[in-house]
Write a protein that holds these residues in place. Structure first.
Motif, PDB file in Angstrom:
ATOM      1  N   TRP A  11     131.083 -61.427  91.882  1.00  0.00           N
ATOM      2  CA  TRP A  11     129.815 -61.646  91.176  1.00  0.00           C
ATOM      3  C   TRP A  11     128.963 -60.377  91.260  1.00  0.00           C
ATOM      4  CZ3 TRP A  11     131.438 -66.144  94.119  1.00  0.00           C
ATOM      5  CH2 TRP A  11     131.722 -67.258  93.334  1.00  0.00           C
ATOM      6  N   ASP A  13     128.164 -56.327  92.882  1.00  0.00           N
ATOM      7  CA  ASP A  13     127.908 -55.807  94.235  1.00  0.00           C
ATOM      8  C   ASP A  13     129.167 -55.631  95.074  1.00  0.00           C
ATOM      9  OD1 ASP A  13     125.175 -56.082  93.571  1.00  0.00           O
ATOM     10  OD2 ASP A  13     125.239 -58.176  94.203  1.00  0.00           O
ATOM     11  N   ILE A 132     117.614 -57.878  80.414  1.00  0.00           N
ATOM     12  CA  ILE A 132     119.010 -57.842  79.945  1.00  0.00           C
ATOM     13  C   ILE A 132     119.299 -58.953  78.913  1.00  0.00           C
ATOM     14  CG2 ILE A 132     121.432 -58.011  80.695  1.00  0.00           C
ATOM     15  CD1 ILE A 132     119.976 -55.398  81.570  1.00  0.00           C
ATOM     16  N   LEU A 227     130.777 -62.781  86.543  1.00  0.00           N
ATOM     17  CA  LEU A 227     129.502 -62.865  85.813  1.00  0.00           C
ATOM     18  C   LEU A 227     129.722 -62.697  84.311  1.00  0.00           C
ATOM     19  CD1 LEU A 227     127.134 -60.704  88.084  1.00  0.00           C
ATOM     20  CD2 LEU A 227     126.999 -63.169  87.730  1.00  0.00           C
TER      21      LEU A 227
HETATM   22  P1  IMP Z   1     120.730 -60.309  84.391  1.00  0.00           P
HETATM   23  O1  IMP Z   1     121.951 -59.471  84.197  1.00  0.00           O
HETATM   24  O2  IMP Z   1     119.569 -59.558  84.964  1.00  0.00           O
HETATM   25  O3  IMP Z   1     120.362 -61.083  83.165  1.00  0.00           O
HETATM   26  O4  IMP Z   1     121.065 -61.417  85.506  1.00  0.00           O
HETATM   27  C1  IMP Z   1     122.010 -62.481  85.293  1.00  0.00           C
HETATM   28  C2  IMP Z   1     122.782 -62.786  86.577  1.00  0.00           C
HETATM   29  O5  IMP Z   1     123.636 -61.688  86.877  1.00  0.00           O
HETATM   30  C3  IMP Z   1     121.879 -62.978  87.810  1.00  0.00           C
HETATM   31  O6  IMP Z   1     122.476 -63.951  88.648  1.00  0.00           O
HETATM   32  C4  IMP Z   1     121.910 -61.623  88.476  1.00  0.00           C
HETATM   33  O7  IMP Z   1     121.662 -61.693  89.858  1.00  0.00           O
HETATM   34  C5  IMP Z   1     123.349 -61.198  88.186  1.00  0.00           C
HETATM   35  N1  IMP Z   1     123.524 -59.747  88.145  1.00  0.00           N
HETATM   36  C6  IMP Z   1     123.216 -58.909  87.130  1.00  0.00           C
HETATM   37  N2  IMP Z   1     123.547 -57.653  87.439  1.00  0.00           N
HETATM   38  C7  IMP Z   1     124.087 -57.686  88.654  1.00  0.00           C
HETATM   39  C8  IMP Z   1     124.658 -56.690  89.505  1.00  0.00           C
HETATM   40  O8  IMP Z   1     124.768 -55.505  89.180  1.00  0.00           O
HETATM   41  N3  IMP Z   1     125.108 -57.135  90.706  1.00  0.00           N
HETATM   42  C9  IMP Z   1     125.053 -58.435  91.083  1.00  0.00           C
HETATM   43  N4  IMP Z   1     124.552 -59.396  90.321  1.00  0.00           N
HETATM   44  C10 IMP Z   1     124.070 -59.028  89.112  1.00  0.00           C
END
Ligand code: IMP
Length: 423
Positions: A11, A13, A132, A227
């Motif tokens: 997910w 990281d 995003i 993800l």
């Molecule tokens: P968004 O990409 O900001 O819309 O987030 C959507 C989901 O993806 C959330 O649960 C974030 O924590 C996760 N997420 C987005 N980018 C990362 C990343 O680079 N590392 C870990 N989780 C991410």
């Protein structure tokens, strides 16, 4: 010459940034092809830590060419900040190019990300707040503003007027927020255009030329395959694909031009934000892993949820990514635990459950089936060869390799460049 794609299989990281930094010397170009500033790639050089959200993790190598290709959404302020940091730290660094097709994150995308998230209440996704979801929604619905638009002020004005009219209605009438001033946004965009101008090019052509000239290309994936909005834990996913297949769409290199796919997984599982996490450990060992692994989000600083390695979840995304090899990161974090569990399957309502459920409700009821392995006490951060590791640590690696059915080529035992074991 090879084009190698490196992606995360969890997910996010997984420690992709430092693996890119490790592999960069063997390549001529380092390319970002997906995601945006929601990514957080940490690179540690000597005692200095760099956290890149937008710049490719090869930026610190003066002889490299770094590319932000069309699949990336750009936040110009973030790019400017990171570039200043790199320039301040090193006089010589990689040459940078940005695609004229990158979509731009605009101020209303960030505001909408926050207010939409708030409106979801207990169904919130835990986004990074970088805009995003909203920027990709505009991209897909063909309303987005791209880097190339910044050099055509007339068209830019018209596009922004239409877009802002719609967004201001949404902000004020639906979410009760203040409207944004057209001229403030427009003038800032013209300024951003001037800042970006020296970097902008058609990166598809640049990459195709590099490929034909026999250069070696390293493609740096952002986020992790779990993800993915097609095959991951939808709707708790991001809005751009973290899969290896995204390379063609996000960079313009064809599927046959990629000849090595590397999947990165952490030695245990983590997740930031909400969403299903079958092997989550809420306290005790979960906290131990968080403390030892420094598991706090690079972009948001939020504590990451931690748990045992989840073979069925990772295997589910190994299939569509077809990695040639795997990298296991942060093995050193597991030192000191009496025993280690690895989830090898799931049960749902008393029956074996193959794959990953599509419905959140089924995830909630999923029971992991664990295999228990002996842990090790030793600090392994100085190990540089497989044989330097305790027997139990080698057993853990071999168990994962067999269960995932993909060879493991590299194991990291600490955050520095040299803390790596080639297998
Ligand atoms: P968004 O990409 O900001 O819309 O987030 C959507 C989901 O993806 C959330 O649960 C974030 O924590 C996760 N997420 C987005 N980018 C990362 C990343 O680079 N590392 C870990 N989780 C991410």
């Amino acid at each position: 010459m090879p084009a190698t794609v490196l992606i995360g299989l969890g997910w996010g990281d997984e420690g992709k940034g430092r693996i890119i930094d490790y592999l960069a010397p063997q390549h001529d170009l380092v390319v970002r092809f997906n995601g945006g500033p929601n990514a957080g790639h940490t690179v540690k050089v000597n005692d200095r830590v760099f956290k890149f959200h937008l710049l490719p993790s090869g930026m610190l190598y003066p002889d490299k060419v770094c590319v932000i290709a069309n699949g990336v959404v750009l936040d110009v302020d973030t790019m400017r900040r990171e570039l200043e940091e790199v320039r301040g730290a090193q006089e010589r660094h990689a040459q940078l190019f940005v695609s004229d097709r990158c979509h731009l994150i605009l101020p209303f995308h960030k505001i909408l990300d926050l207010v939409e998230e708030k409106a979801r209440g207990k169904r919130r996704l835990g986004t990074t707040g970088q805009g995003i979801g909203p920027v990709f929604a505009d991209k897909i619905s063909r309303k987005g503003i791209r880097v190339g638009d910044l050099f055509h002020p007339g068209t830019l004005k018209e596009k922004l007027e239409n877009l802002l009219q719609e967004k201001n209605k949404l902000l004020t009438l639906v979410f009760g927020e203040n409207p944004l001033d057209f001229y403030e946004v427009y003038e800032k965009l013209l300024e951003d255009g001037e800042f970006l101008r020296p970097f902008v090019t058609d990166t598809l052509l640049l990459l195709q030329k590099a490929y034909r000239d026999g250069k070696s290309i390293l493609l740096e994936g952002a986020q992790g395959a779990l993800l993915d909005h097609e095959l991951g834990t939808y709707p708790f996913v991001t809005s751009t694909s973290p899969m290896a297949g995204m390379v063609s769409l996000g960079s313009g290199l064809g599927p046959h031009q990629v000849d090595r796919i590397i999947g990165v997984v952490k030695a245990y599982a983590t997740r930031v934000g909400t969403g299903p996490f079958p092997t989550e450990l809420v306290e005790g060992i979960g906290q131990y892993l968080r403390d030892r692994g420094g598991e706090y989000g690079t972009t948001t600083g939020r504590p990451r949820r931690c748990g045992w390695f989840d073979v069925p979840a990772i295997k589910y995304v190994i299939y569509p990514n077809s990695p040639d090899e795997l990298v296991i990161t942060k093995l050193d974090v597991l030192s000191g635990l009496e025993e280690l569990k690895i989830c090898v399957g799931y049960h749902l309502e008393g029956k074996e459950f193959p794959g990953l459920p599509a419905a959140f409700e089924e995830f909630e009821k999923l029971e992991p089936v664990y295999e228990t392995l002996p842990g090790w006490k030793e600090d392994i951060s100085r190990a540089r060869r497989l044989r330097d590791l305790p027997r139990e640590a080698i057993g853990y690696i071999k168990f994962l390799e067999q269960a995932l059915e993909v060879p493991i080529s590299l194991v990291s035992v600490g955050p520095s460049r040299e803390q790596m074991i080639e297998i």
